[in-house]
Scaffold this active site. Structure first.
Site, PDB file in Angstrom:
ATOM      1  N   HIS A  40      51.499  54.710  55.876  1.00  0.00           N
ATOM      2  CA  HIS A  40      51.668  53.468  56.640  1.00  0.00           C
ATOM      3  C   HIS A  40      50.272  52.854  56.814  1.00  0.00           C
ATOM      4  CE1 HIS A  40      52.426  51.100  60.337  1.00  0.00           C
ATOM      5  NE2 HIS A  40      53.715  51.209  60.079  1.00  0.00           N
ATOM      6  N   CYS A  99      54.980  47.940  56.169  1.00  0.00           N
ATOM      7  CA  CYS A  99      53.582  48.336  56.421  1.00  0.00           C
ATOM      8  C   CYS A  99      53.109  49.394  55.436  1.00  0.00           C
ATOM      9  CB  CYS A  99      53.378  48.824  57.853  1.00  0.00           C
ATOM     10  SG  CYS A  99      53.651  47.563  59.069  1.00  0.00           S
ATOM     11  N   ASP A 157      50.336  62.312  60.628  1.00  0.00           N
ATOM     12  CA  ASP A 157      50.999  61.166  61.251  1.00  0.00           C
ATOM     13  C   ASP A 157      52.475  61.546  61.408  1.00  0.00           C
ATOM     14  OD1 ASP A 157      52.466  58.900  61.730  1.00  0.00           O
ATOM     15  OD2 ASP A 157      51.532  57.678  60.162  1.00  0.00           O
ATOM     16  N   GLN A 180      57.368  59.401  62.176  1.00  0.00           N
ATOM     17  CA  GLN A 180      58.767  59.480  61.736  1.00  0.00           C
ATOM     18  C   GLN A 180      59.327  60.901  61.854  1.00  0.00           C
ATOM     19  OE1 GLN A 180      60.591  56.915  61.096  1.00  0.00           O
ATOM     20  NE2 GLN A 180      58.971  55.375  60.992  1.00  0.00           N
ATOM     21  N   LYS A 235      59.670  55.526  68.962  1.00  0.00           N
ATOM     22  CA  LYS A 235      60.511  55.953  67.823  1.00  0.00           C
ATOM     23  C   LYS A 235      61.283  57.220  68.178  1.00  0.00           C
ATOM     24  CE  LYS A 235      57.266  54.093  64.434  1.00  0.00           C
ATOM     25  NZ  LYS A 235      57.873  52.913  63.825  1.00  0.00           N
TER      26      LYS A 235
HETATM   27  N1  PLP Z   1      53.056  55.786  60.911  1.00  0.00           N
HETATM   28  C1  PLP Z   1      54.308  55.714  60.450  1.00  0.00           C
HETATM   29  C2  PLP Z   1      54.759  56.675  59.386  1.00  0.00           C
HETATM   30  C3  PLP Z   1      55.178  54.750  60.955  1.00  0.00           C
HETATM   31  O1  PLP Z   1      56.429  54.672  60.495  1.00  0.00           O
HETATM   32  C4  PLP Z   1      54.701  53.848  61.949  1.00  0.00           C
HETATM   33  C5  PLP Z   1      55.574  52.775  62.446  1.00  0.00           C
HETATM   34  O2  PLP Z   1      56.466  52.316  61.775  1.00  0.00           O
HETATM   35  C6  PLP Z   1      53.399  53.997  62.407  1.00  0.00           C
HETATM   36  C7  PLP Z   1      52.606  54.968  61.866  1.00  0.00           C
HETATM   37  C8  PLP Z   1      52.856  53.115  63.486  1.00  0.00           C
HETATM   38  O3  PLP Z   1      53.521  53.354  64.674  1.00  0.00           O
HETATM   39  P1  PLP Z   1      53.304  52.403  65.942  1.00  0.00           P
HETATM   40  O4  PLP Z   1      53.529  50.998  65.471  1.00  0.00           O
HETATM   41  O5  PLP Z   1      54.317  52.873  66.918  1.00  0.00           O
HETATM   42  O6  PLP Z   1      51.910  52.626  66.410  1.00  0.00           O
END
Ligand code: PLP
Length: 414
Positions: free
Chosen positions: A131, A372, A208, A211, A234
């Site tokens: 992401h 993203c 990270d 998900q 999430k």
């Molecule tokens: N990393 C992953 C794999 C994600 O799916 C997301 C959000 O879709 C993020 C990071 C960023 O999360 P946040 O927007 O809650 O900071």
């Protein structure tokens, strides 16, 4: 770590679970809402909404500084929430830093770790399926320190090329930062192995988990992750709250992220000394009610049973994958063997955004676009996908309605 399909819905009464989520009763364009955008954000159970409401009606006060009843109560709940979150991840409370979300968690780790340990010529390893929030913060530190970003390539099915990963690890590698589950492809990465391979060369790893935390049991000790990040929203909790887990010995070596209240031991105009972790990284008034409500979300997950939730989600994934594969011209992007409950797809020459609009008109919420992950879209040579992502409160009947609505939309776009 795989999502197991055993102990299925015998233990999960989806119809009664759905009653916990008031928003699922919403009508959209006169149609029953079918919410399949759970990877973007999950819906919140009444238990989480109640925690937020109770906080403001019974507790609201600032934390860590008051000498009065409400402030002490708020501080106790805020720190108890940290304990709940720590226990859920099998971490110690002082290893849990409150942030605004995964994005801030990664930025914090990248900035602080980068300041302390990255120098000119060093390398940071990420993967092709990250992401943007696990790409850009590392690019920023690389620019500042004249370091280089290295990217693990993926296969056509959307799995990491592990032999290429091993080749990327060398004496210049300062950190490996990898997503646990891809938000676009659904791939569940072998993070335990990824971390072990990095550690074998003395390299720390950040995962990270945005998900993963809503779907898998995470044990940071078993994974041996040096840093682990996730977002509350999430994982059935509120927005504006996230977690950065960091091993104590790393956090102790990192400089602060932001300056202000809470993160200090003593301030004079000449010099400031900093607090110990985790408060060193929590400058200013935190998002108190969201921290407490995140703990309520975690209690909800534990009461429902992550294995039950994962089993339902796996069934939805299998069922929807089979149904979608029957649609002429539909191509699923991300066909890894080990997948979370995310299906990204494109259909012939149709634009994902057009499909999204036509599904919305039929009450169905999906995500369209690059999610993203623009570099990943470039690898697959597509502008974006339609993404349906399932949570344990979705049903097979909803999948049927979704597939029918998709066929209607495709008929209109012919
Ligand atoms: N990393 C992953 C794999 C994600 O799916 C997301 C959000 O879709 C993020 C990071 C960023 O999360 P946040 O927007 O809650 O900071």
């Amino acid at each position: 770590m795989a999502i197991k399909a055993e102990k299925t819905r015998k233990n999960l009464d989806v119809e009664s679970i759905r009653k916990d989520f008031p928003i699922l009763q919403t009508k959209v364009h006169g149609k029953r809402l079918i919410y399949l955008d759970n990877a973007a954000t999950s819906q919140k159970p009444a238990q989480v909404l109640k925690a937020i409401n109770e906080y403001y009606t019974e507790t609201n006060s600032n934390v860590h500084r008051g000498a009065h009843f409400l402030s002490n109560k708020a501080t106790t709940l805020f720190e108890e929430a940290r304990n709940t979150i720590a226990a859920h991840l099998n971490a110690a409370p002082e290893e849990i830093i409150y942030t605004r979300g995964t994005t801030e968690s990664i930025n914090l780790a990248a900035y602080c770790y980068g300041e302390a340990f990255v120098k000119s010529g060093d390398e940071i390893v990420i993967s092709a399926m990250e992401h943007h929030s696990n790409i850009v913060p590392w690019q920023m530190i690389c620019e500042r320190k004249n370091a280089r970003l290295k990217v693990i390539p993926i296969t056509a099915s959307g799995e990491l090329k592990m032999e290429e990963y091993e080749k990327l690890l060398n004496a210049k590698t300062k950190l490996v930062a990898i997503t646990h589950i891809s938000n676009t492809l659904g791939t569940i990465n072998p993070v335990e192995e990824i971390i072990a391979l990095a550690h074998a060369k003395g390299i720390p790893a950040l995962i990270d988990g945005a998900q993963a935390v809503p779907h898998l049991k995470i044990d940071v000790k078993k994974l041996d992750a040096d840093f682990y990040c996730f977002s509350g929203h999430k994982a059935y909790g509120p927005t504006g709250i996230g977690i950065l887990y960091g091993k104590k010995h790393w956090l102790e070596q990192l400089p602060p992220y932001q300056g202000g209240g809470e993160m200090i031991k003593e301030v004079t105009f000449e010099k400031t000394t900093y607090n110990d972790p985790p408060l060193r990284f929590e400058a200013g008034t935190p998002n108190i009610e969201a921290s407490i409500a995140l703990a309520a979300a975690i209690n909800y997950i534990n009461a429902t049973g992550l294995e039950n939730m994962a089993a339902q989600e796996h069934e939805l994934l299998q069922y929807a994958t089979a149904k979608l594969q029957d649609i002429e011209g539909l191509r699923i992007i991300g066909t890894a063997k080990n997948k979370g409950s995310v299906i990204s797809f494109v259909v012939g020459g149709t634009h994902p955004a057009d499909i999204g609009v036509l599904l919305d008109q039929q009450g169905i919420a999906v995500r369209t676009g690059h999610h993203c992950t623009q570099p990943l879209m470039r690898i697959f040579g597509i502008p974006g996908t339609v993404r349906a992502s399932f949570a344990f409160y979705n049903t097979l009947e909803e999948v049927d309605i979704f597939v029918k609505a998709l066929n209607t939309a495709l008929g209109m776009l012919k």
